[in-house]
Design an enzyme around this catalytic site. Structure first.
Site, mmCIF file in Angstrom:
data_model
loop_
_atom_site.group_PDB
_atom_site.id
_atom_site.type_symbol
_atom_site.label_atom_id
_atom_site.label_comp_id
_atom_site.label_asym_id
_atom_site.label_seq_id
_atom_site.Cartn_x
_atom_site.Cartn_y
_atom_site.Cartn_z
ATOM 1 N N CYS A 19 0.846 -1.191 0.000
ATOM 2 C CA CYS A 19 0.000 0.000 0.000
ATOM 3 C C CYS A 19 0.884 1.246 0.000
ATOM 4 O O CYS A 19 1.726 1.430 0.884
ATOM 5 C CB CYS A 19 -0.894 -0.031 1.239
ATOM 6 S SG CYS A 19 -1.584 1.533 1.720
ATOM 7 N N CYS A 22 0.549 3.292 3.160
ATOM 8 C CA CYS A 22 1.299 2.727 4.293
ATOM 9 C C CYS A 22 2.787 3.049 4.165
ATOM 10 O O CYS A 22 3.467 3.317 5.156
ATOM 11 C CB CYS A 22 1.106 1.215 4.349
ATOM 12 S SG CYS A 22 -0.595 0.715 4.663
ATOM 13 N N CYS A 88 6.395 -11.024 -22.668
ATOM 14 C CA CYS A 88 5.415 -11.448 -21.673
ATOM 15 C C CYS A 88 5.938 -11.109 -20.282
ATOM 16 O O CYS A 88 6.996 -11.593 -19.872
ATOM 17 C CB CYS A 88 5.184 -12.953 -21.830
ATOM 18 S SG CYS A 88 4.533 -13.766 -20.384
ATOM 19 N N CYS A 91 6.420 -14.148 -18.095
ATOM 20 C CA CYS A 91 7.650 -14.895 -18.413
ATOM 21 C C CYS A 91 8.872 -14.182 -17.856
ATOM 22 O O CYS A 91 9.828 -14.822 -17.401
ATOM 23 C CB CYS A 91 7.795 -15.045 -19.926
ATOM 24 S SG CYS A 91 6.453 -15.966 -20.689
ATOM 25 N N ASP A 471 9.057 26.792 -5.194
ATOM 26 C CA ASP A 471 10.089 27.726 -4.765
ATOM 27 C C ASP A 471 9.924 28.985 -5.631
ATOM 28 O O ASP A 471 9.396 28.904 -6.746
ATOM 29 C CB ASP A 471 11.464 27.099 -4.973
ATOM 30 C CG ASP A 471 12.585 28.042 -4.603
ATOM 31 O OD1 ASP A 471 12.482 28.706 -3.567
ATOM 32 O OD2 ASP A 471 13.557 28.119 -5.372
#
Length: 780
Positions: A19, A22, A88, A91, A471
């Site tokens: 998460c 978190c 893939c 893979c 800034d």
């Protein structure tokens, strides 16, 4: 900042990150630990960088979630290899796991987007290729960007896909045979079986290996489905499934290669050799043989091959390839130039300042390729989902094949066929490919337009920003003070003479405001170098004084002239008026009278107002300017550009504190600065954005996003690109799952066939890939 850098810095790996919220809490908790000066979580790489001293136990206690495990990252010998044949993502993950199990390998990390693998430890290319989870995998040592210049030999389409083409021909002959004979015969069977074996050999090789290991992936699903179709006599459909799956994989490979090409094309921007002057002779030298200090000669119309500084000549240079700036930039002696930019007009002599592997374009390529390895939260979700999804599909397919015949006395052949169709339709190709192509396409497009996004996580976070802090100096403003007002207070005086006296005094000062006055005199071609100044004194915090032609003159702040009682109410009112406009006021005169008033300001960038307006239109709730400048100046600039809130007279620690408060109150916050002075605030923000990444190593290294050109005009584009990427990723995931659910519902009435299943899979893969590739065409 310097003190922080001198502290011990340790990198820890974190297990249990799922998460992003978190992860943010964990970072804030760690920063509050005794002995910790700073901490930065890399959510995509599951790491935390800690500046200071602490223990693993204290870090684990600071965790914002259960089952968090931390261990120091040990320095390892790393080798990087390019991998040909990656199409893939599943893979690629298997390949990474297989390599980690090789003797002598401590760790391995696949970068699917850049088609690379980093190996920590000792192994050989032969061992790496044997560890491959698919056919046609080729591993070669990665070379620096300078060497990856040879265009790979184009293989004709018929040679590249000859097994596929031959299998299609066999299927066509098989159908012709069945129509001629009006019944299945030995020739027809042999033709379809040959098509299955030839077209599906590489598929079966990997699929059967996975089946033996109980390692379920899309190739396992397809292998079981095709073999099962052959066993129940559906040879024709089994053969077609083989071909269509092969076509689907070819489309995936093409889509991914197309997206990767948007990055690789950057490698061709800079020339591979340059005209160098050595020992009085001019010669063409390969860029890898050019040394720092060499003089490079670039003629009009040629591209600049190396980073350097102009030592002779002037020209107009198109820097769009590096910074994305559409307007060419004037270059003169002492100006910096970058490899890959185009010299348009004059002859330039350039002293080389960086080796080819350290040039800005090389760093951009390296950082963008690294960025693709940083998994976005959506990609992490897909990877985790796919891990459990495939075994579940296997179970569902088995239940579909077994339950109806056993419980409802259904026909075994019909329901086994339905079960095999479920395996095919459940293939997660489209789901797995949906996110990586989007991330690579978006990051590549941004890089070409002068925006360096250093990971999928930051690409996604840019679209979720609620507030942006700026800034002032060098961000909202140009960072270069200029004279805005020059007024004589006595109309009888000569303006040129007064300005020459002021310039003669200020040329001896190192203050930035002084340089603005000297520049004004030079711009007006006023001579001041012949004016003799004696008894020159710097009055700290007030100004300077010096004697010219026997008279002592002063130039400085109004406070200096208050001591001489020369400021009446009218002059004070005018000074306050100028200060309220964001200008710094200086007075010139002697102890008897005032002669002139000079106002200097750091000019607001022409783009700042439009950028702020665009950000508010995009729904950014709050824009804040954080500056150490005085309140009157800051508020004047804030009003001019339309910023929501101004916080002035701040120290770096005040900026950091305010960013933390903003994150707690609003959520996702970006900080934009120069990457050096604002480093603490940049680190504390959700996304740290550095201005002027081109030529600024610190900006490239410290920020999450770098705007390569020194202006804000790319910021709204980056947010729009991020939001579009998020929409496309969400659409892809929803569509991929939705089409499978729809096809699975056809099982209930018994309408699902292998044809429908494979077309649903290949159609979803094609549409998802094309949808993702749209991100390569997003314009400013």
């Amino acid at each position: 900042m310097n003190e922080r850098n001198e502290c011990e810095k340790t990198v820890y790996r974190v297990e249990g990150f799922s998460c992003a919220n978190c992860a943010g809490k964990f970072e804030r908790n760690v920063k509050e630990l005794p002995g910790v000066q700073d901490a930065k979580v890399n959510f995509g790489a599951s790491k935390i960088n800690v500046v200071g001293h602490t223990t693993v136990e204290e870090l684990e206690k600071a965790g914002a979630f259960e089952k968090l495990k931390i261990y120091p990252e040990m320095p390892k010998r790393q080798k990087v290899y390019r991998v040909e044949g990656f199409s893939c993502a599943n893979c690629a993950g298997k390949f990474e796991r297989n390599v980690k199990q090789l003797p002598g390998v401590q760790d391995a990390k696949v970068n699917f987007g850049a088609s690379k693998i980093s190996v920590f430890g000792e192994t050989t290319i032969e061992e790496l290729e044997k560890a491959g989870a698919f056919e046609g995998l080729k591993v070669t040592p990665d070379k620096p960007a300078k060497e990856v210049t040879k265009t790979t030999e184009k293989i004709p389409l018929y040679k590249k896909h000859q097994e596929l083409i031959f299998s299609i021909l066999l299927i066509a002959l098989g159908y012709i045979s069945s129509y001629i004979n009006w019944e299945t015969n030995v020739i027809t069977i042999l033709l379809f079986l040959s098509a299955i074996v030839i077209g599906g050999f590489s598929l079966f090789k990997v699929g059967i290996q996975n089946l033996i290991r109980l390692d379920f992936d899309m190739k396992t699903l397809m292998t079981v489905a095709i073999i099962g179709a052959a066993i129940i006599g559906e040879l024709a459909e089994g053969a077609v499934v083989v071909i269509l799956f092969a076509i689907s994989e070819a489309l995936e490979r093409y889509s991914m290669d197309k997206a990767r090409q948007s990055i690789r094309s950057l490698m061709d921007i800079a020339p591979k050799e340059a005209l160098i002057r050595r020992h009085g002779q001019e010669m063409m030298v390969a860029v890898e043989d050019i040394a720092i200090g060499d003089i490079m000669i670039v003629k009009p119309g040629q591209k600049i091959a190396m980073d350097g500084t102009v030592v002779n000549g002037s020209s107009i240079v198109n820097q769009a390839a590096i910074t994305g700036e559409s307007v060419p930039v004037a270059k003169k002696v002492n100006d910096e130039v970058f490899a890959g930019t185009l010299n348009k007009e004059g002859l330039l002599e350039i002293r080389i300042t960086k080796l080819v592997e350290d040039t800005t374009i090389s760093k951009i390529i390296e950082l963008v390729e690294e960025a693709q390895a940083e998994r976005a939260p959506s990609q992490a979700f897909v990877d985790k989902f796919a891990k459990y999804y495939t075994p579940i599909i296997m179970v569902i397919a088995a239940l579909v094949a077994i339950v109806p015949p056993l419980v409802f006395a259904g026909d075994w052949a019909d329901w086994i066929y339905q079960g095999l169709s479920v395996l095919v339709v459940g293939c997660p190709c489209a789901l797995v490919i949906s996110t990586p192509i989007s991330i690579v396409s978006a990051i590549g497009n941004a890089a070409k337009k002068g925006v360096l996004i250093k990971g999928g996580i930051y690409l996604e976070e840019m679209g979720n920003l609620k507030a942006i802090a700026f800034d002032k100096t060098g961000t909202i403003t140009k960072g270069i003070p200029v004279v805005t007002n020059f007024e004589l207070l006595n109309t009888e005086d000569n303006e040129e003479q007064i300005l020459s006296f002021i310039a003669a005094l200020e040329i001896r000062s190192g203050h930035p405001l002084a340089s603005a006055i000297v520049k004004k005199a030079e711009d007006q071609q006023i001579t001041y170098s012949n004016i003799k100044v004696v008894d020159y004194v710097s009055l700290t915090g007030k100004g300077v004084k010096g004697t010219i032609n026997g008279v002592t003159y002063y130039i400085g702040s109004p406070i200096l002239f208050e001591e001489f009682s020369l400021l009446d109410s009218e002059i004070m009112q005018h000074i306050v008026h100028l200060q309220n406009q964001g200008k710094t006021v200086m007075l010139f005169g002697n102890k008897q009278k005032l002669l002139a008033m000079v106002a200097v300001a750091d000019e607001v960038r022409e783009t700042s107002h439009n950028v702020l307006s665009a950000l508010h239109e995009l729904g950014v709730k709050k824009t804040v300017m954080l500056t150490g400048d005085n309140t009157a100046t800051a508020e004047a600039i804030g009003r001019a550009v339309g910023i929501s809130e101004v916080k002035a007279e701040l120290m770096p620690e005040d900026k950091l504190r305010y960013i933390k408060m903003l994150r707690n109150d609003i959520g996702k916050v970006a900080m934009i600065g120069d990457g050096v002075n604002d480093a603490p605030a940049l680190a504390a923000s959700t996304v740290g954005i550095a201005m002027g990444g081109a030529g600024t190593d610190t900006a490239l290294e410290t920020a999450d996003v770098a705007l390569m050109a020194d202006d804000l005009s790319k910021l709204p584009f980056t947010i729009k690109l991020s939001r579009k990427a998020l929409r496309i990723i969400q659409t892809n995931i929803t569509f991929s799952l939705g089409i499978k659910l729809l096809a699975l519902l056809l099982v209930v009435p018994g309408w699902l066939t292998l044809w429908i299943a494979i077309f649903a899979d290949i159609g979803a893969t094609l549409l998802v890939s094309l949808n993702s590739m749209r991100l390569m065409g997003v314009k400013e």
